[in-house]
Motif scaffolding. Structure first.
Motif, PDB file in Angstrom:
ATOM      1  N   TYR A  38     142.893  50.253  22.439  1.00 43.83           N
ATOM      2  CA  TYR A  38     142.756  51.539  21.799  1.00 43.83           C
ATOM      3  C   TYR A  38     143.513  52.464  22.519  1.00 43.83           C
ATOM      4  O   TYR A  38     144.124  53.003  21.501  1.00 43.83           O
ATOM      5  CB  TYR A  38     141.271  52.028  21.911  1.00 43.83           C
ATOM      6  N   CYS A  41     146.708  52.047  20.869  1.00 46.69           N
ATOM      7  CA  CYS A  41     146.823  52.476  19.511  1.00 46.69           C
ATOM      8  C   CYS A  41     147.010  54.275  19.084  1.00 46.69           C
ATOM      9  O   CYS A  41     147.873  54.334  18.596  1.00 46.69           O
ATOM     10  CB  CYS A  41     145.754  51.695  18.808  1.00 46.69           C
ATOM     11  N   GLN A  42     146.331  54.522  20.256  1.00 47.63           N
ATOM     12  CA  GLN A  42     146.177  56.161  20.091  1.00 47.63           C
ATOM     13  C   GLN A  42     147.617  56.525  20.531  1.00 47.63           C
ATOM     14  O   GLN A  42     148.270  57.733  19.926  1.00 47.63           O
ATOM     15  CB  GLN A  42     145.216  56.475  21.079  1.00 47.63           C
ATOM     16  N   CYS A  59     142.793  54.857  14.362  1.00 50.35           N
ATOM     17  CA  CYS A  59     142.804  53.464  14.943  1.00 50.35           C
ATOM     18  C   CYS A  59     141.398  52.737  14.425  1.00 50.35           C
ATOM     19  O   CYS A  59     140.438  53.321  14.771  1.00 50.35           O
ATOM     20  CB  CYS A  59     142.792  53.265  16.428  1.00 50.35           C
ATOM     21  N   TRP A  61     138.960  49.295  14.704  1.00 47.26           N
ATOM     22  CA  TRP A  61     138.621  47.973  15.395  1.00 47.26           C
ATOM     23  C   TRP A  61     138.390  46.969  14.536  1.00 47.26           C
ATOM     24  O   TRP A  61     137.350  47.292  13.553  1.00 47.26           O
ATOM     25  CB  TRP A  61     137.778  48.192  16.503  1.00 47.26           C
ATOM     26  N   TYR A  68     143.128  46.093  17.314  1.00 42.70           N
ATOM     27  CA  TYR A  68     142.847  47.615  16.781  1.00 42.70           C
ATOM     28  C   TYR A  68     143.918  47.670  15.634  1.00 42.70           C
ATOM     29  O   TYR A  68     145.315  47.337  16.177  1.00 42.70           O
ATOM     30  CB  TYR A  68     143.064  48.764  17.771  1.00 42.70           C
TER      31      TYR A  68
END
Length: 72
Positions: A38, A41-42, A59, A61, A68
């Protein structure tokens, strides 16, 4: 194992892009990446905003793929 993971990620990306292109209007979000973490992704989502690639992102899941998905 690495080759299998690379093939899986490529297949997921191709599937996501084809579904996104075929099922959404032009102004809708698009799949911009697939990540294991995560935080990664961020980080990429924020980098995209800083670079001017997109105005917003989120993002999501996907449990069935265990990745993600970055939508921008």
């Amino acid at each position: 194992m690495r080759k299998a993971r690379a093939v899986l990620v490529s297949a997921v990306l191709a599937l996501g892009v084809s579904l996104t292109i075929g099922a959404t209007p032009a102004h809708a979000e698009r799949l911009a990446g697939v990540f294991r973490d995560y935080s990664e992704c961020q980080r990429i989502g924020n980098q995209g905003i800083a670079q001017g690639w997109w105005d917003s992102f989120h993002c999501e899941w996907e449990g069935r793929y265990r990745y993600y998905f970055l939508y921008a």
